[in-house]
Design a protein around this motif. Structure first.
Motif, short mmCIF file in Angstrom:
data_model
loop_
_atom_site.label_atom_id
_atom_site.label_comp_id
_atom_site.label_asym_id
_atom_site.label_seq_id
_atom_site.Cartn_x
_atom_site.Cartn_y
_atom_site.Cartn_z
N SER A 242 33.69 99.31 19.93
CA SER A 242 34.88 99.60 19.13
C SER A 242 35.19 98.43 18.20
O SER A 242 34.86 97.28 18.47
CB SER A 242 36.07 99.87 20.04
OG SER A 242 36.33 98.74 20.86
N VAL A 243 35.85 98.73 17.10
CA VAL A 243 36.22 97.73 16.10
C VAL A 243 37.64 97.27 16.35
O VAL A 243 38.57 98.08 16.41
CB VAL A 243 36.08 98.30 14.67
CG1 VAL A 243 36.56 97.29 13.64
CG2 VAL A 243 34.63 98.68 14.40
N GLY A 244 37.81 95.94 16.51
CA GLY A 244 39.12 95.40 16.85
C GLY A 244 39.77 94.64 15.72
O GLY A 244 39.65 95.00 14.54
N GLU A 245 40.46 93.55 16.07
CA GLU A 245 41.23 92.77 15.10
C GLU A 245 40.32 91.99 14.16
O GLU A 245 39.14 91.75 14.45
CB GLU A 245 42.15 91.79 15.85
CG GLU A 245 43.21 92.46 16.71
CD GLU A 245 44.19 93.26 15.88
OE1 GLU A 245 44.63 92.73 14.84
OE2 GLU A 245 44.50 94.41 16.25
N ASN A 246 40.92 91.56 13.04
CA ASN A 246 40.19 90.73 12.09
C ASN A 246 39.73 89.43 12.75
O ASN A 246 40.47 88.81 13.52
CB ASN A 246 41.06 90.41 10.87
CG ASN A 246 40.31 89.61 9.82
OD1 ASN A 246 40.24 88.38 9.90
ND2 ASN A 246 39.75 90.29 8.85
#
Length: 598
Positions: A242-246
């Protein structure tokens, strides 16, 4: 408005008839590339480029990219949807390993598709193009875990990739890099620094961007021996993908450029961003050069691509625009004037572009096949020979095709007269877009120096001698062919010029290196012209043989090939004599003035 039709027929002629790619069916992926499959792939690729990418080229240039207040970047209208269509159809993974979601077809087909896409919309094509380069670097030098983490998402187009080399104070001289990498103690590194001129550095078309960043680990040796390569995702990636915070990666600004406005060229800031080492410490250039060599071939194709699309539009205009009368009398007496295509100088200009484009396309495909051989063959000697040729020809491809591609875009613009200077015709965009290809991925003067200073003498000159032998062998084998003699004679003469120039360097460059530097660009173009001439005799032989066999409905096309080949030999190849004269004049006058005298 501009037009574009992908040169599918010409490409099939090269793949099937000139280079006979079926002979490489022993290589992985080639057996699947049957003539029917290749034709279907090219036809579908042409459709995507003509119907989806090309209509966005002019509007994307006019609109450009926008950096928003939060540092995000918005690409031109239609780019995101076009990317989803392009990636969703599998074009990014066309030649990638099936283990990671690719289709496993030859790289050669990927190179062809790159030309079509770059002609249709060069700025757009850079987004998937850079991703494919990043995939190549990770595939060769990444760990198994890195491959599993990044490649499937990049190949399917959900994530994109970039390369981060240049910094405000250094470009070609990568030994001056200041971006630093500090170990975090958990196997990762904190990356801090600023990179500039990062194509596709930030955008809104993919969910994540995987940056490949050159940096220096604290305590590393000075210069290029202390550079490492890191994979730095824009956004953190969870264990489940999954793609999270910057990840402390931000776009500081978008460069205001001459062309390729539809691609976001960014200043990228890394403020302790978490990255992971690719390959070994201090061996970053080894890994990055995989991507850079892929990129240089891609940029060479961009030079051809802009030359092709500019030519197509110039031909349409020349057939339609009426002005003046033919020197031999009116050709359209029912009109107030004749179409400008009747004028010899217009024809000379268009023929010079046409002759270059068709030979350059053959030159690209010839070397793309060598790339496939070097990566896929089980024969070590065959791999070595292919790798030798690629090493020699990569700077020639990049330098010659982009120099000439830009010149041809300007020639095509000239055909439009004043209308060529007006944005609505679209041809001035081709000129602006083509210009960058001469600069990035190693400016062409650097390519020439790489050729003469490193590639020419490598392994005792093994690669250039192999090229001499191949061309000389073709000339000898076909010496009694009466139909080819008008073409073989000029090529024989120009091959002699190339051999003389090579010998002159051997005798005059070691003791006085400035002689090599002063003649490097001329040598690059001399080798390029002989290579293009060699492509023309190979094409002409096939065209002549097909005509003898009845041509199967392609009589006009094959005759056109023979005429174009003759034009190249008569009007373009003689330039080798001028290159030889400049090379052998040495460096004395070039280096005589002091800096203050300029």
């Amino acid at each position: 408005m501009p037009v574009y039709k992908a040169p599918v027929e010409d490409t099939l002629f090269l793949l099937n008839d000139v280079f006979n790619i079926e002979r490489y069916n022993n290589l992985p992926g080639f057996a699947d590339a049957t003539p029917d499959v290749v034709e279907a792939v090219l036809a579908e690729g042409a459709k995507v480029c003509e119907e989806i990418l090309q209509p966005l080229n002019y509007s994307g240039d006019q609109e450009g990219c926008t950096r928003n207040a939060d540092g995000s970047v918005t690409t031109p209208r239609g780019f995101k949807a076009a990317y989803e269509t392009y990636a969703g159809a599998g074009w990014i993974g066309l030649a990638m390993d099936p283990e990671y979601g690719g289709q496993g077809l030859p790289y050669t087909l990927g190179a062809v598709m790159n030309e079509f896409a770059s002609s249709a919309n060069m700025a757009f094509a850079m987004y998937p193009g850079l991703t494919m380069g990043a995939i190549a670097a990770l595939y060769v030098h990444g760990s198994d875990e890195q491959k599993r983490t990044y490649l499937p998402k990049m190949i399917e187009g959900e994530w994109s990739g970039t390369m981060n080399l240049t910094e405000p104070h250094c470009g070609t001289d990568l030994g001056l890099i200041k971006t630093k990498a500090v170990p975090n103690g958990d196997g990762s590194y904190a990356i801090t620094g600023t990179k500039i001129f990062i194509s596709a550095g930030e955008q809104d078309i993919t969910r994540n961007i995987i940056h490949l960043v050159l940096a220096r680990i604290e305590g590393a040796p000075a210069g290029v021996k202390g550079i490492s390569l890191f994979v730095v995702p824009r956004n953190a990636i969870g264990e489940d993908g999954s793609v999270g915070e910057n990840n402390h990666v931000s776009c500081g600004s978008i460069e205001h450029k001459m062309g390729i406005h539809g691609n976001s060229t960014c200043v990228m800031n890394y403020d302790g961003a978490k990255g992971w080492l690719i390959g070994a410490e201090n061996k970053g250039l080894n890994a990055m050069f995989v991507m850079m060599n892929e990129a240089r071939l891609g940029v060479a194709i961009q030079g051809l691509a802009q030359s092709e699309v500019a030519y197509q539009n110039a031909v349409v205009y020349a057939k339609d625009r009426i002005q003046g009368r033919a020197l031999t009398g009116a050709k359209s007496p029912d009109k107030a004037a004749d179409p400008i295509i009747v004028h010899p100088d217009v024809r000379r200009t268009l023929m010079s572009i046409k002759a270059f484009n068709e030979a350059a396309r053959a030159f690209v495909i010839w070397n793309a096949i060598k790339s496939d051989i070097s990566h896929r063959s089980s024969d070590a000697a065959e791999r070595q020979a292919a790798d030798d040729q690629l090493g020699l020809m990569t700077p020639v491809l990049k330098g010659v095709l982009t120099d000439t591609g830009f010149d041809n875009a300007v020639k095509a613009q000239q055909m439009f007269g004043g209308h060529g200077y007006i944005a609505e015709t679209g041809v001035e965009q081709f000129v602006r877009d083509a210009r960058i290809a001469m600069i990035y991925e190693g400016a062409n003067g650097v390519q020439a120096m790489d050729l003469v200073g490193r590639k020419l003498g490598r392994d005792g000159g093994r690669a250039i001698m192999a090229f001499f032998n191949e061309v000389a062998g073709f000339l000898k084998d076909n010496a009694e062919d009466e139909g080819l003699k008008p073409l073989l004679g000029p090529l024989q003469l120009s091959l002699g010029h190339l051999q003389q120039a090579t010998m002159w360097f051997m005798n005059n460059a070691l003791a006085k290196p400035d002689n090599a530097g002063a003649g490097a660009s001329d040598y690059m173009h001399l080798l390029g012209l002989v290579s293009l001439g060699y492509m023309w005799v190979k094409m002409a032989k096939v065209a002549q043989d097909k005509l003898k066999a009845g041509a199967n409905g392609a009589t006009e096309r094959m005759n056109t090939k023979l005429v174009t080949a003759r034009f190249f030999m008569e009007r373009s190849l003689p330039e080798t004599a001028a290159h030889l004269a400049r090379i052998t004049s040495g460096a004395d006058s070039t280096m005589a003035l002091s800096a203050e005298q300029f």
